[in-house]
Write a protein that holds these residues in place. Structure first.
Motif, PDB file in Angstrom:
ATOM      1  N   MET A  91      12.641  -9.035   1.885  1.00 40.53           N
ATOM      2  CA  MET A  91      13.265  -7.982   1.093  1.00 40.53           C
ATOM      3  C   MET A  91      13.196  -6.634   1.793  1.00 40.53           C
ATOM      4  O   MET A  91      13.844  -5.681   1.351  1.00 40.53           O
ATOM      5  CB  MET A  91      12.594  -7.893  -0.280  1.00 40.53           C
ATOM      6  N   GLY A  92      12.374  -6.524   2.841  1.00 36.18           N
ATOM      7  CA  GLY A  92      12.338  -5.299   3.611  1.00 36.18           C
ATOM      8  C   GLY A  92      11.052  -4.520   3.578  1.00 36.18           C
ATOM      9  O   GLY A  92      10.965  -3.447   4.201  1.00 36.18           O
ATOM     10  N   PHE A  93      10.037  -5.010   2.869  1.00 35.61           N
ATOM     11  CA  PHE A  93       8.752  -4.306   2.897  1.00 35.61           C
ATOM     12  C   PHE A  93       8.203  -4.308   4.321  1.00 35.61           C
ATOM     13  O   PHE A  93       8.256  -5.328   5.021  1.00 35.61           O
ATOM     14  CB  PHE A  93       7.746  -4.971   1.955  1.00 35.61           C
ATOM     15  N   ARG A  94       7.669  -3.196   4.747  1.00 38.05           N
ATOM     16  CA  ARG A  94       7.103  -3.105   6.091  1.00 38.05           C
ATOM     17  C   ARG A  94       5.805  -3.881   6.207  1.00 38.05           C
ATOM     18  O   ARG A  94       5.420  -4.301   7.289  1.00 38.05           O
ATOM     19  CB  ARG A  94       6.870  -1.635   6.467  1.00 38.05           C
ATOM     20  N   GLN A  95       5.129  -4.061   5.098  1.00 33.78           N
ATOM     21  CA  GLN A  95       3.878  -4.803   5.085  1.00 33.78           C
ATOM     22  C   GLN A  95       3.716  -5.465   3.730  1.00 33.78           C
ATOM     23  O   GLN A  95       3.951  -4.854   2.688  1.00 33.78           O
ATOM     24  CB  GLN A  95       2.697  -3.869   5.377  1.00 33.78           C
ATOM     25  N   VAL A  96       3.321  -6.727   3.743  1.00 35.09           N
ATOM     26  CA  VAL A  96       3.038  -7.478   2.526  1.00 35.09           C
ATOM     27  C   VAL A  96       1.706  -8.191   2.726  1.00 35.09           C
ATOM     28  O   VAL A  96       1.509  -8.872   3.727  1.00 35.09           O
ATOM     29  CB  VAL A  96       4.133  -8.519   2.219  1.00 35.09           C
ATOM     30  N   VAL A  97       0.797  -8.015   1.794  1.00 35.16           N
ATOM     31  CA  VAL A  97      -0.469  -8.732   1.829  1.00 35.16           C
ATOM     32  C   VAL A  97      -0.620  -9.434   0.478  1.00 35.16           C
ATOM     33  O   VAL A  97      -0.625  -8.787  -0.560  1.00 35.16           O
ATOM     34  CB  VAL A  97      -1.663  -7.797   2.091  1.00 35.16           C
ATOM     35  N   ALA A  98      -0.695 -10.762   0.520  1.00 38.43           N
ATOM     36  CA  ALA A  98      -0.718 -11.530  -0.718  1.00 38.43           C
ATOM     37  C   ALA A  98      -1.746 -12.642  -0.633  1.00 38.43           C
ATOM     38  O   ALA A  98      -1.842 -13.327   0.377  1.00 38.43           O
ATOM     39  CB  ALA A  98       0.671 -12.129  -0.986  1.00 38.43           C
ATOM     40  N   GLY A  99      -2.512 -12.815  -1.695  1.00 42.78           N
ATOM     41  CA  GLY A  99      -3.518 -13.870  -1.714  1.00 42.78           C
ATOM     42  C   GLY A  99      -4.413 -13.711  -2.920  1.00 42.78           C
ATOM     43  O   GLY A  99      -4.452 -12.646  -3.551  1.00 42.78           O
ATOM     44  N   PRO A 100      -5.155 -14.742  -3.270  1.00 43.71           N
ATOM     45  CA  PRO A 100      -5.991 -14.696  -4.472  1.00 43.71           C
ATOM     46  C   PRO A 100      -6.969 -13.525  -4.515  1.00 43.71           C
ATOM     47  O   PRO A 100      -7.192 -12.942  -5.575  1.00 43.71           O
ATOM     48  CB  PRO A 100      -6.727 -16.043  -4.427  1.00 43.71           C
ATOM     49  N   PHE A 101      -7.567 -13.167  -3.369  1.00 40.33           N
ATOM     50  CA  PHE A 101      -8.578 -12.108  -3.372  1.00 40.33           C
ATOM     51  C   PHE A 101      -8.020 -10.744  -2.992  1.00 40.33           C
ATOM     52  O   PHE A 101      -8.786  -9.772  -2.891  1.00 40.33           O
ATOM     53  CB  PHE A 101      -9.721 -12.472  -2.420  1.00 40.33           C
ATOM     54  N   VAL A 102      -6.737 -10.655  -2.754  1.00 39.08           N
ATOM     55  CA  VAL A 102      -6.152  -9.384  -2.332  1.00 39.08           C
ATOM     56  C   VAL A 102      -6.246  -8.363  -3.463  1.00 39.08           C
ATOM     57  O   VAL A 102      -5.942  -8.648  -4.615  1.00 39.08           O
ATOM     58  CB  VAL A 102      -4.688  -9.578  -1.896  1.00 39.08           C
ATOM     59  N   ARG A 103      -6.690  -7.177  -3.104  1.00 47.21           N
ATOM     60  CA  ARG A 103      -6.670  -6.017  -3.985  1.00 47.21           C
ATOM     61  C   ARG A 103      -6.057  -4.871  -3.193  1.00 47.21           C
ATOM     62  O   ARG A 103      -6.001  -4.907  -1.976  1.00 47.21           O
ATOM     63  CB  ARG A 103      -8.085  -5.640  -4.459  1.00 47.21           C
ATOM     64  N   SER A 104      -5.631  -3.831  -3.874  1.00 44.51           N
ATOM     65  CA  SER A 104      -4.875  -2.781  -3.193  1.00 44.51           C
ATOM     66  C   SER A 104      -5.663  -2.080  -2.103  1.00 44.51           C
ATOM     67  O   SER A 104      -5.084  -1.565  -1.147  1.00 44.51           O
ATOM     68  CB  SER A 104      -4.361  -1.756  -4.206  1.00 44.51           C
ATOM     69  N   SER A 105      -6.986  -2.051  -2.228  1.00 45.55           N
ATOM     70  CA  SER A 105      -7.783  -1.378  -1.207  1.00 45.55           C
ATOM     71  C   SER A 105      -8.606  -2.341  -0.360  1.00 45.55           C
ATOM     72  O   SER A 105      -9.410  -1.915   0.465  1.00 45.55           O
ATOM     73  CB  SER A 105      -8.720  -0.349  -1.865  1.00 45.55           C
ATOM     74  N   TYR A 106      -8.395  -3.644  -0.528  1.00 42.84           N
ATOM     75  CA  TYR A 106      -9.135  -4.646   0.246  1.00 42.84           C
ATOM     76  C   TYR A 106      -8.601  -4.685   1.665  1.00 42.84           C
ATOM     77  O   TYR A 106      -7.410  -4.871   1.888  1.00 42.84           O
ATOM     78  CB  TYR A 106      -8.974  -6.001  -0.434  1.00 42.84           C
ATOM     79  N   HIS A 107      -9.477  -4.457   2.661  1.00 45.04           N
ATOM     80  CA  HIS A 107      -9.066  -4.379   4.063  1.00 45.04           C
ATOM     81  C   HIS A 107      -7.904  -3.394   4.215  1.00 45.04           C
ATOM     82  O   HIS A 107      -6.953  -3.649   4.956  1.00 45.04           O
ATOM     83  CB  HIS A 107      -8.667  -5.755   4.591  1.00 45.04           C
ATOM     84  N   ALA A 108      -8.003  -2.261   3.519  1.00 46.15           N
ATOM     85  CA  ALA A 108      -6.892  -1.312   3.506  1.00 46.15           C
ATOM     86  C   ALA A 108      -6.552  -0.797   4.897  1.00 46.15           C
ATOM     87  O   ALA A 108      -5.400  -0.484   5.186  1.00 46.15           O
ATOM     88  CB  ALA A 108      -7.238  -0.141   2.582  1.00 46.15           C
ATOM     89  N   ASP A 109      -7.558  -0.714   5.762  1.00 45.43           N
ATOM     90  CA  ASP A 109      -7.301  -0.215   7.107  1.00 45.43           C
ATOM     91  C   ASP A 109      -6.399  -1.144   7.902  1.00 45.43           C
ATOM     92  O   ASP A 109      -5.748  -0.716   8.863  1.00 45.43           O
ATOM     93  CB  ASP A 109      -8.621  -0.007   7.861  1.00 45.43           C
ATOM     94  N   GLU A 110      -6.333  -2.407   7.500  1.00 45.05           N
ATOM     95  CA  GLU A 110      -5.518  -3.378   8.221  1.00 45.05           C
ATOM     96  C   GLU A 110      -4.175  -3.624   7.543  1.00 45.05           C
ATOM     97  O   GLU A 110      -3.392  -4.470   7.987  1.00 45.05           O
ATOM     98  CB  GLU A 110      -6.298  -4.692   8.354  1.00 45.05           C
ATOM     99  N   MET A 111      -3.895  -2.892   6.474  1.00 44.12           N
ATOM    100  CA  MET A 111      -2.637  -3.072   5.754  1.00 44.12           C
ATOM    101  C   MET A 111      -1.583  -2.041   6.138  1.00 44.12           C
ATOM    102  O   MET A 111      -0.444  -2.125   5.689  1.00 44.12           O
ATOM    103  CB  MET A 111      -2.869  -2.971   4.241  1.00 44.12           C
ATOM    104  N   VAL A 112      -1.948  -1.039   6.909  1.00 41.01           N
ATOM    105  CA  VAL A 112      -1.019   0.045   7.200  1.00 41.01           C
ATOM    106  C   VAL A 112      -0.033  -0.383   8.280  1.00 41.01           C
ATOM    107  O   VAL A 112      -0.444  -0.836   9.348  1.00 41.01           O
ATOM    108  CB  VAL A 112      -1.787   1.305   7.655  1.00 41.01           C
ATOM    109  N   PRO A 113       1.267  -0.243   8.029  1.00 43.02           N
ATOM    110  CA  PRO A 113       2.249  -0.599   9.055  1.00 43.02           C
ATOM    111  C   PRO A 113       2.090   0.287  10.289  1.00 43.02           C
ATOM    112  O   PRO A 113       1.764   1.466  10.192  1.00 43.02           O
ATOM    113  CB  PRO A 113       3.593  -0.331   8.377  1.00 43.02           C
ATOM    114  N   THR A 114       2.308  -0.292  11.452  1.00 41.29           N
ATOM    115  CA  THR A 114       2.270   0.467  12.698  1.00 41.29           C
ATOM    116  C   THR A 114       3.685   0.743  13.162  1.00 41.29           C
ATOM    117  O   THR A 114       4.655   0.176  12.665  1.00 41.29           O
ATOM    118  CB  THR A 114       1.530  -0.329  13.784  1.00 41.29           C
TER     119      THR A 114
END
Length: 313
Positions: free
Chosen positions: A278-301
């Motif tokens: 759909m065009g999102f630059r980054q998608v993180v999905a999974g049972p334990f995913v939260r908005s700030s979980y591993h947030a440093d690794e979710m930022v698009p480069t």
């Protein structure tokens, strides 16, 4: 491409509470090491609150063992009665003027390169706490000029001056959680409004296109697949960059919203594929995913997507 499975139709009556019975994919061992104790002691010494503890996040042992935490400013009492959340509700205490300095000190001691700052909702304040958010961002930046600061804010009741106050201090990421689909807002989010949340993210992107905008949703409350993708389409229409999708887990058995469905990991994977298309630059999905979980690794480069999946590493 594999066909996307259909989420179950929302039940016509409240689903049965599942108690402590969890599917195998929602069970994992506690991390080893003393990082957890170090983080807890530091937070206690600096009198800081975290969403990790107050929201009973299932990722707290792992994150604290990595010596990272999501700072929760403006106290630990929320003015919104959201039924999915375990943060205490009631009349908040006054703002602590030295809190920005304490947040910055904690970020320095933990050696953080990506700092996430969130808060309780403070509808009792004229600006919803926006100026305090800005002061925290500036305090961290003064101590750690090369670190990225991410804010995860409430909706500020749609106060555009408040939204602009946080935007103008130029956080690397402006996060605001949509949480669920519009039909379930009255049940799950109390006084929140779906359109107001979209308008917040839209305003940030309109005024500061370079800031990464981010939103998160909980799955398993009773949403349908069509409702979910309608929300994702709305987010893409306002150029939201990053989306997180995680499993809703009732913090306690006393919470009024039980889990309607446990979404299996393979379905999260397929949802992530569809969302990226759909065009999102980054998608993180999974049972334990939260908005700030591993947030440093979710930022698009600039080169593309940094990471994806339930457990970026």
């Amino acid at each position: 491409m594999l066909p996307l499975p259909v989420l179950e139709t929302p039940p016509t009556k409240p689903p049965e509470r599942t108690g402590g019975r969890l599917p195998p994919w929602l069970k994992r061992p506690l991390p080893a090491g003393n990082g957890n104790a170090y983080t807890q002691t530091l937070l206690e010494d600096l009198r800081l609150e975290t969403v990790c503890e107050n929201a009973r996040c299932p990722n707290r042992p792992e994150c604290w063992s990595r010596r990272t935490a999501t700072f929760m400013i403006l106290g630990n009492v929320c003015t919104r009665p959201c039924s999915f959340c375990s943060v205490p509700k009631g009349i908040p205490l006054s703002i602590e003027d030295d809190e920005p300095a304490r947040v910055a000190e904690a970020a320095v001691r933990l050696g953080l390169k990506h700092i996430v700052i969130t808060s309780v909702t403070r509808d009792d304040l004229s600006d919803g706490g926006a100026d305090h958010f800005a002061r925290c961002v500036l305090a961290v930046r003064e101590r750690l000029p090369n670190a990225a600061v991410e804010v995860l804010t409430p909706d500020f009741l749609g106060n555009t001056a408040a939204i602009d106050r946080v935007t103008e201090v130029n956080p690397a990421v402006f996060n605001h959680n949509i949480e669920t689909v519009p039909r379930l807002y009255r049940v799950a989010r109390g006084r929140a409004e779906y359109s107001r949340s979209l308008e917040l993210l839209d305003r940030v992107k309109q005024r500061a296109p370079h800031i990464v905008t981010k939103a998160g949703l909980m799955l398993g409350i009773g949403e349908t697949i069509d409702e979910l993708f309608d929300v994702l389409a709305d987010l893409r229409a306002i150029r939201c960059d990053v989306i997180t999708l995680g499993q809703y887990l009732a913090p306690t058995l006393k919470h009024s919203i039980p889990v309607a469905r446990y979404v299996p990991p393979e379905e999260f994977d397929l949802l992530a594929v569809k969302a990226r298309l759909m065009g999102f630059r980054q998608v993180v999905a999974g049972p334990f995913v939260r908005s700030s979980y591993h947030a440093d690794e979710m930022v698009p480069t600039r080169e593309g997507i940094a990471t994806c999946g339930d457990h970026p590493a």
